[in-house]
Design an enzyme around this catalytic site. Sequence first.
Site, PDB file in Angstrom:
ATOM      1  N   ARG A 222      88.640  32.612  53.129  1.00  0.00           N
ATOM      2  CA  ARG A 222      87.310  32.692  53.728  1.00  0.00           C
ATOM      3  C   ARG A 222      86.344  33.304  52.718  1.00  0.00           C
ATOM      4  O   ARG A 222      86.747  34.137  51.886  1.00  0.00           O
ATOM      5  CB  ARG A 222      87.329  33.582  54.970  1.00  0.00           C
ATOM      6  CG  ARG A 222      87.920  32.939  56.195  1.00  0.00           C
ATOM      7  CD  ARG A 222      87.009  31.853  56.781  1.00  0.00           C
ATOM      8  NE  ARG A 222      87.564  31.234  57.958  1.00  0.00           N
ATOM      9  CZ  ARG A 222      88.299  30.103  57.961  1.00  0.00           C
ATOM     10  NH1 ARG A 222      88.541  29.464  56.845  1.00  0.00           N
ATOM     11  NH2 ARG A 222      88.762  29.612  59.092  1.00  0.00           N
ATOM     12  N   HIS A 270      84.301  23.548  51.625  1.00  0.00           N
ATOM     13  CA  HIS A 270      85.206  23.886  52.737  1.00  0.00           C
ATOM     14  C   HIS A 270      85.968  22.639  53.211  1.00  0.00           C
ATOM     15  O   HIS A 270      85.922  22.283  54.390  1.00  0.00           O
ATOM     16  CB  HIS A 270      84.438  24.537  53.890  1.00  0.00           C
ATOM     17  CG  HIS A 270      85.323  25.323  54.822  1.00  0.00           C
ATOM     18  ND1 HIS A 270      84.926  26.475  55.451  1.00  0.00           N
ATOM     19  CD2 HIS A 270      86.603  25.119  55.231  1.00  0.00           C
ATOM     20  CE1 HIS A 270      85.907  26.945  56.216  1.00  0.00           C
ATOM     21  NE2 HIS A 270      86.947  26.128  56.093  1.00  0.00           N
TER      22      HIS A 270
HETATM   23  P1  NDP Z   1      99.087  32.707  58.947  1.00  0.00           P
HETATM   24  O1  NDP Z   1      98.671  33.674  59.985  1.00  0.00           O
HETATM   25  O2  NDP Z   1     100.222  31.799  59.212  1.00  0.00           O
HETATM   26  O3  NDP Z   1      99.389  33.478  57.588  1.00  0.00           O
HETATM   27  C1  NDP Z   1      98.605  34.530  57.127  1.00  0.00           C
HETATM   28  C2  NDP Z   1      99.309  35.228  55.975  1.00  0.00           C
HETATM   29  O4  NDP Z   1      98.455  36.264  55.481  1.00  0.00           O
HETATM   30  C3  NDP Z   1     100.606  35.882  56.422  1.00  0.00           C
HETATM   31  O5  NDP Z   1     101.586  35.787  55.410  1.00  0.00           O
HETATM   32  C4  NDP Z   1     100.190  37.343  56.616  1.00  0.00           C
HETATM   33  O6  NDP Z   1     101.242  38.282  56.469  1.00  0.00           O
HETATM   34  C5  NDP Z   1      99.193  37.490  55.473  1.00  0.00           C
HETATM   35  N1  NDP Z   1      98.311  38.640  55.708  1.00  0.00           N
HETATM   36  C6  NDP Z   1      97.475  38.861  56.742  1.00  0.00           C
HETATM   37  N2  NDP Z   1      96.874  40.067  56.621  1.00  0.00           N
HETATM   38  C7  NDP Z   1      97.366  40.624  55.496  1.00  0.00           C
HETATM   39  C8  NDP Z   1      97.169  41.868  54.859  1.00  0.00           C
HETATM   40  N3  NDP Z   1      96.338  42.787  55.349  1.00  0.00           N
HETATM   41  N4  NDP Z   1      97.854  42.112  53.718  1.00  0.00           N
HETATM   42  C9  NDP Z   1      98.720  41.196  53.213  1.00  0.00           C
HETATM   43  N5  NDP Z   1      98.954  39.983  53.780  1.00  0.00           N
HETATM   44  C10 NDP Z   1      98.290  39.711  54.911  1.00  0.00           C
HETATM   45  O7  NDP Z   1      97.754  31.845  58.612  1.00  0.00           O
HETATM   46  P2  NDP Z   1      97.676  30.401  57.933  1.00  0.00           P
HETATM   47  O8  NDP Z   1      98.578  30.388  56.770  1.00  0.00           O
HETATM   48  O9  NDP Z   1      97.822  29.345  58.959  1.00  0.00           O
HETATM   49  O10 NDP Z   1      96.126  30.389  57.483  1.00  0.00           O
HETATM   50  C11 NDP Z   1      95.617  31.355  56.589  1.00  0.00           C
HETATM   51  C12 NDP Z   1      94.115  31.213  56.450  1.00  0.00           C
HETATM   52  O11 NDP Z   1      93.775  30.071  55.682  1.00  0.00           O
HETATM   53  C13 NDP Z   1      93.314  31.023  57.736  1.00  0.00           C
HETATM   54  O12 NDP Z   1      93.156  32.228  58.451  1.00  0.00           O
HETATM   55  C14 NDP Z   1      91.992  30.497  57.215  1.00  0.00           C
HETATM   56  O13 NDP Z   1      91.129  31.567  56.912  1.00  0.00           O
HETATM   57  C15 NDP Z   1      92.394  29.780  55.925  1.00  0.00           C
HETATM   58  N6  NDP Z   1      92.209  28.336  56.028  1.00  0.00           N
HETATM   59  C16 NDP Z   1      91.297  27.724  55.225  1.00  0.00           C
HETATM   60  C17 NDP Z   1      91.103  26.368  55.269  1.00  0.00           C
HETATM   61  C18 NDP Z   1      90.168  25.679  54.358  1.00  0.00           C
HETATM   62  O14 NDP Z   1      89.923  24.480  54.516  1.00  0.00           O
HETATM   63  N7  NDP Z   1      89.635  26.365  53.361  1.00  0.00           N
HETATM   64  C19 NDP Z   1      91.850  25.523  56.224  1.00  0.00           C
HETATM   65  C20 NDP Z   1      92.816  26.262  57.011  1.00  0.00           C
HETATM   66  C21 NDP Z   1      92.971  27.621  56.917  1.00  0.00           C
HETATM   67  P3  NDP Z   1     102.473  38.302  57.512  1.00  0.00           P
HETATM   68  O15 NDP Z   1     103.267  37.048  57.166  1.00  0.00           O
HETATM   69  O16 NDP Z   1     103.207  39.532  57.193  1.00  0.00           O
HETATM   70  O17 NDP Z   1     101.884  38.244  58.884  1.00  0.00           O
HETATM   71  C1  OXD Z   2      90.484  26.463  59.341  1.00  0.00           C
HETATM   72  C2  OXD Z   2      89.470  26.017  58.407  1.00  0.00           C
HETATM   73  O1  OXD Z   2      90.579  27.665  59.562  1.00  0.00           O
HETATM   74  O2  OXD Z   2      89.122  24.822  58.429  1.00  0.00           O
HETATM   75  O3  OXD Z   2      91.203  25.607  59.881  1.00  0.00           O
HETATM   76  O4  OXD Z   2      88.984  26.783  57.581  1.00  0.00           O
END
Ligand code: NDP
Ligand code: OXD
Length: 307
Positions: A222, A270
């Site tokens: 983000r 994005h």
């Molecule tokens: P998940 O919830 O499956 O994974 C999030 C990961 O981040 C986990 O490994 C989590 O750790 C880690 N995490 C969260 N907080 C912390 C922290 N404080 N310190 C260290 N690690 C942390 O989410 P997704 O993988 O499905 O998606 C991740 C993000 O990708 C979304 O929230 C979104 O913002 C972004 N995104 C962007 C898109 C784009 O087009 N640019 C499209 C889709 C998503 P743990 O495993 O221990 O919980």
């Molecule tokens: C999502 C994104 O969070 O598109 O799916 O960024």
Amino acid sequence: MALLILIPERDTAALAKALKQQAPALDLRTWPDVGDPADIDYVIVWNHPAGALAQFPNLKVIASFGAGVDHIFRDPDLPANVPITRLVDDSLTRQMAEYVAGVILNHRLRLTEYREYQAAGHWRPQEPRPGQNVCLLGLGHIGGEVARLLIRLEYTVCGWSRSPKDLPAVACHHGPDGLDRALADADYVVCLLPLTGATENILNQDLFRRMKKGAYLINAGRGGHLNEDELLDALYQEQVGGACLDVFKTEPLPADHPFWRHPRIAITPHIASLTDIDKAAAQFLENHRNMQNGRALVNTVDPGKGY
Ligand code: NDP
Ligand code: OXD
């Protein structure tokens, strides 16, 4: 009771069509044509106006039209105790893996440079860049899939998460103490974190200093993860070698933003991973049925963690 699509500033016709095709009997409303607010028990949201959800007294599910949920939690009037769900989908994770691999391969093989040489009529062969160590910040659904593809491409992958992880062939680090170890050898640092209070502005001067000098940054998490001025400074100091950014604090990126014209910043609008409408509709309807039948929802978010 009715399902409301609350996604301002986007054409939601395709989503409405997919929902109706898959559930013809559904009472479907599209913002701002809500009808009686008391009818709404399920809402699909993306960047809703703050306070809008508070008007539905019978709301039972808030479903994010994406993987991220930061857009929901930033509403100060978010109704308490209404479960929040998000999309978890193979096509989202696969697209992100292709995006990250594509950006790294483009940089490593200097493909953008060759395009510039072509424009200038230069024949200028060069070696690929040497670095093949990738650090993934975030090892969740998306980070895990990105790791799998990069490993198949013979990159060395390490990652960082909140809790301990054990992923094949990935050096996994976690928690604040693990961040230095995760960053230390990386030629590419990729942000795939959710935006929460703990991760906001995490891509800042302090983190750039902990990276190997000249490493390349990819932010597909983000815009709120990145301190924009500190990135410009780190690029100027050559602490960061270059960056590819898919997400921004303000989207669309304002026309006068310095990132547009920076020679070492690549911008995508994005699109790293786009929601597949038919699959998303199927997931929304699965949870809609779960809600109606009193069954547990899938892909719920933990409000305590914020993701
Ligand atoms: P998940 O919830 O499956 O994974 C999030 C990961 O981040 C986990 O490994 C989590 O750790 C880690 N995490 C969260 N907080 C912390 C922290 N404080 N310190 C260290 N690690 C942390 O989410 P997704 O993988 O499905 O998606 C991740 C993000 O990708 C979304 O929230 C979104 O913002 C972004 N995104 C962007 C898109 C784009 O087009 N640019 C499209 C889709 C998503 P743990 O495993 O221990 O919980
Ligand atoms: C999502 C994104 O969070 O598109 O799916 O960024």
